[in-house]
Design a protein around this motif. Structure first.
Motif, short mmCIF file in Angstrom:
data_model
loop_
_atom_site.label_atom_id
_atom_site.label_comp_id
_atom_site.label_asym_id
_atom_site.label_seq_id
_atom_site.Cartn_x
_atom_site.Cartn_y
_atom_site.Cartn_z
N VAL A 96 -1.39 -15.27 12.02
CA VAL A 96 -0.14 -14.77 11.39
C VAL A 96 -0.35 -13.75 10.06
O VAL A 96 -0.19 -12.80 9.84
N LEU A 97 -1.26 -14.62 9.21
CA LEU A 97 -1.56 -14.12 7.89
C LEU A 97 -2.44 -13.00 8.11
O LEU A 97 -2.21 -11.77 7.23
N VAL A 98 -3.35 -13.01 8.78
CA VAL A 98 -4.31 -11.93 8.83
C VAL A 98 -3.59 -10.44 9.59
O VAL A 98 -3.77 -9.31 9.13
N GLU A 99 -2.63 -10.83 10.72
CA GLU A 99 -2.00 -9.88 11.30
C GLU A 99 -0.94 -9.04 10.40
O GLU A 99 -0.73 -7.83 10.80
N SER A 100 -0.44 -9.96 9.77
CA SER A 100 0.56 -9.50 9.03
C SER A 100 -0.02 -8.50 7.68
O SER A 100 0.50 -7.71 7.22
N LEU A 101 -1.22 -8.97 7.10
CA LEU A 101 -1.96 -8.17 6.10
C LEU A 101 -2.38 -6.95 6.63
O LEU A 101 -2.22 -5.90 6.23
N ARG A 102 -2.77 -6.96 8.03
CA ARG A 102 -3.26 -5.74 8.75
C ARG A 102 -2.21 -4.72 9.06
O ARG A 102 -2.23 -3.53 8.81
N PHE A 103 -1.00 -5.35 9.44
CA PHE A 103 0.28 -4.51 9.58
C PHE A 103 0.82 -3.75 8.07
O PHE A 103 1.11 -2.83 8.34
N ARG A 104 0.73 -4.74 7.35
CA ARG A 104 1.06 -4.00 5.84
C ARG A 104 0.37 -3.20 5.44
O ARG A 104 0.89 -1.76 5.02
N ARG A 105 -1.02 -3.21 5.90
CA ARG A 105 -1.94 -2.08 5.48
C ARG A 105 -1.56 -0.73 6.13
O ARG A 105 -1.59 0.42 5.74
N GLU A 106 -1.25 -1.05 7.54
CA GLU A 106 -0.93 0.21 8.35
C GLU A 106 0.33 0.72 7.89
O GLU A 106 0.37 2.01 8.02
N GLN A 107 1.34 -0.10 7.68
CA GLN A 107 2.54 0.58 7.01
C GLN A 107 2.54 1.30 5.72
O GLN A 107 3.02 2.47 5.74
N ASP A 108 1.75 0.69 4.99
CA ASP A 108 1.44 1.45 3.43
C ASP A 108 0.62 2.88 3.77
O ASP A 108 0.94 3.98 3.21
N ALA A 109 -0.40 2.88 4.76
CA ALA A 109 -1.05 4.21 5.04
C ALA A 109 -0.21 5.07 5.74
O ALA A 109 -0.38 6.38 5.65
N ALA A 110 0.58 4.48 6.55
CA ALA A 110 1.65 5.41 7.26
C ALA A 110 2.62 6.10 6.38
O ALA A 110 2.92 7.41 6.44
N SER A 111 3.21 5.49 5.37
CA SER A 111 4.07 5.75 4.50
C SER A 111 3.36 6.70 3.54
O SER A 111 3.89 7.84 3.03
N ASP A 112 2.03 6.79 3.18
CA ASP A 112 1.41 7.65 2.36
C ASP A 112 0.96 8.98 3.37
O ASP A 112 0.49 9.83 2.73
#
Length: 79
Positions: A56-72
């Motif tokens: 859960v921690l690894v996937e949450s970090l990965r998803f957060r990184r994807e969200q940040d990249a998509a918002s940029d």
């Protein structure tokens, strides 16, 4: 490449990451304590919980990184 799994928007929340990290640390300590006590069944259960919370921690970090990249604007939506 496999199809992307659905993750709710709150999955990348810092609170989810914090709770998963605390739960992972707690279960890792429990593994050591239970192994020292000779309680092998409980240690295995703590190991299983550690795997779950680590995932859960690894996937949450990965998803957060994807969200940040998509918002940029670096990734197109859906990738």
């Amino acid at each position: 490449m496999a199809a992307a799994s659905f993750r709710p928007p709150w999955f990348g929340n810092r609170g989810v990451q914090g709770l998963a990290g605390v739960a992972l640390a707690y279960n890792l300590v429990q593994i050591v304590l239970q192994l020292l006590d000779g309680d092998w069944g409980a240690a295995f259960l703590s190991f299983a919980w550690s795997v779950l919370f680590g995932y859960v921690l690894v996937e949450s970090l990965r998803f957060r990184r994807e969200q940040d990249a998509a918002s940029d604007g670096q990734l197109p939506p859906g990738d």
